[in-house]
Design an enzyme around this catalytic site. Structure first.
Site, mmCIF file in Angstrom:
data_model
loop_
_atom_site.group_PDB
_atom_site.id
_atom_site.type_symbol
_atom_site.label_atom_id
_atom_site.label_comp_id
_atom_site.label_asym_id
_atom_site.label_seq_id
_atom_site.Cartn_x
_atom_site.Cartn_y
_atom_site.Cartn_z
ATOM 1 N N PRO A 209 0.863 -1.273 -0.031
ATOM 2 C CA PRO A 209 0.060 -0.027 -0.023
ATOM 3 C C PRO A 209 0.695 1.494 -0.037
ATOM 4 O O PRO A 209 1.589 1.655 0.722
ATOM 5 C CB PRO A 209 -0.842 -0.130 1.252
ATOM 6 C CG PRO A 209 -0.610 -1.446 1.557
ATOM 7 C CD PRO A 209 0.461 -2.323 1.250
ATOM 8 N N GLU A 210 0.778 2.154 -1.027
ATOM 9 C CA GLU A 210 1.206 3.395 -1.260
ATOM 10 C C GLU A 210 -0.086 4.469 -0.988
ATOM 11 O O GLU A 210 -1.093 3.775 -0.988
ATOM 12 C CB GLU A 210 1.954 3.661 -2.140
ATOM 13 C CG GLU A 210 3.228 2.418 -2.341
ATOM 14 C CD GLU A 210 4.008 2.615 -3.626
ATOM 15 O OE1 GLU A 210 4.277 3.460 -4.198
ATOM 16 O OE2 GLU A 210 4.453 1.389 -3.915
ATOM 17 N N LYS B 110 0.506 7.974 3.707
ATOM 18 C CA LYS B 110 0.343 6.478 3.731
ATOM 19 C C LYS B 110 -0.505 5.982 4.952
ATOM 20 O O LYS B 110 -0.932 4.761 5.185
ATOM 21 C CB LYS B 110 1.520 5.420 3.471
ATOM 22 C CG LYS B 110 2.017 5.845 2.269
ATOM 23 C CD LYS B 110 3.444 5.045 1.964
ATOM 24 C CE LYS B 110 4.447 5.408 1.230
ATOM 25 N NZ LYS B 110 5.619 4.811 1.024
ATOM 26 N N ARG C 82 16.553 -1.920 -2.539
ATOM 27 C CA ARG C 82 15.315 -1.823 -3.060
ATOM 28 C C ARG C 82 15.473 -2.261 -4.445
ATOM 29 O O ARG C 82 16.414 -1.597 -5.110
ATOM 30 C CB ARG C 82 14.606 -0.497 -2.878
ATOM 31 C CG ARG C 82 14.092 -0.314 -1.612
ATOM 32 C CD ARG C 82 13.633 0.988 -1.370
ATOM 33 N NE ARG C 82 12.583 1.135 -0.256
ATOM 34 C CZ ARG C 82 13.159 1.735 1.045
ATOM 35 N NH1 ARG C 82 14.506 2.060 0.829
ATOM 36 N NH2 ARG C 82 12.503 1.666 1.873
#
Length: 282
Positions: A2-3, A60, A264
DNA sequence: CTTATCGCCTGAAGGC
DNA sequence: TGCCTTCAGGCGATAA
């Protein structure tokens, strides 16, 4: 994961299901999710008798507004909410259940257990951590572009890391950062202090464009994300960089490459997003 | 003050 | 089949 667009979609779908519901019982099966108050019993006792009045969002963070409290929830990697009848079986990844007077329950699920909840007295959340340090919301806020430019160009960090830092602009995670930099034609390793005003403004425009479109599409369903009704988002069909390793760039057809940046996965087009010499501000 | 790294978590996927 | 490693990644805490 979730962003901003996913949290906004959860907020919208969940609002219809829980606003007006009164909490009569709270079960907590994994206490570490509750960051405030320290005592889980205090958390439960405070919530009993409270009615859900509104659902808001900052960056967020999802904010569940009650009569006397604001519950600040962060889904981190895999947090999800569902609304089910109380009699429905509890799955192994359900960690918190809010029971309602109506017989329904609001359930928080989180496979990785990274999510957090902070309970504040009414109006106290905005000036306390974690919300206090959240920067401009890319979907809701009027952004002070001069301030953002100063912050970005004061840093030697890679632009991707700067955009992931929620204290400047809030809402981007790994997917939308890669998409934003692809559309901006900026290499993810570009140092903040080498960016021109024009480039920073372009990044902000592309970030807002990407976020707006993703909200319209109900978010991106990579891995496990679904909204509060269990529906997937559609934005994954619109991705140009994230998860497109080896696929032809939508602009120049050169294969999209993947690298590691601060641990990342980072996707980019090496032709459209040229690395520039650090000493030159173009 | 800034920036970099670690740890939290579980499940899927890949190597052998 | 099964065990081990790697990956997914947001962000608070800690180190430098």
């Amino acid at each position: 994961m979730p962003e901003l667009p996913e949290v906004e979609t959860v907020r919208r779908t969940l609002a219809h299901l829980v606003i007006g519901e009164t909490i009569t019982m709270v079960d907590v099966f994994f206490a570490k999710i509750i960051k405030k108050p320290n005592d889980v019993d205090q958390f439960k006792q405070a919530l009993v008798g409270q009615t859900i009045r509104a659902l808001k969002r900052k960056g967020k963070f999802l904010m569940i507004e009650l009569d006397d409290y604001d519950l600040i929830s962060h889904l981190r990697m895999e947090g999800k909410y569902t609304v089910e009848e109380a009699r429905m079986p509890v799955d192994k990844h359900t960690h918190i259940i809010f029971g309602f007077k109506s017989g329904k329950t609001l359930r928080y699920h989180d496979v990785r257990k990274f999510g957090t909840m902070h309970l504040f007295g009414k109006g106290e959340a905005a000036d306390a951590l974690p919300l206090r340090q959240v920067g401009y919301d890319l979907y809701l806020d009027q952004i002070d572009e001069d301030w953002v430019f100063e912050k970005i160009t004061a840093s030697t960090r890679a632009i991707k890391n700067i955009l992931l830092d929620q204290t400047i602009v809030a809402g981007l995670g790994n997917i939308y950062v890669d998409e934003t930099l692809f559309k901006s034609k900026i290499h993810p390793l570009t140092k903040g202090l080498t960016l021109s005003k024009v480039e920073v403004l372009r990044i902000l425009d592309m970030a807002k464009l990407t976020i707006d479109e993703a909200v319209k599409q109900g978010g991106t369903s990579i891995r496990s994300y679904v909204d509060a009704k269990g529906d997937m988002g559609m934005f994954q069909q619109t991705l140009h960089a994230y998860g497109q390793t080896g696929e032809p760039c939508s602009v120049c057809e050169h294969p999209i490459e993947k690298m590691k940046l601060s641990g990342r996965g980072t996707h980019f087009c090496p032709v459209c997003q040229k690395e520039k010499n650090d000493s030159v501000r173009s």
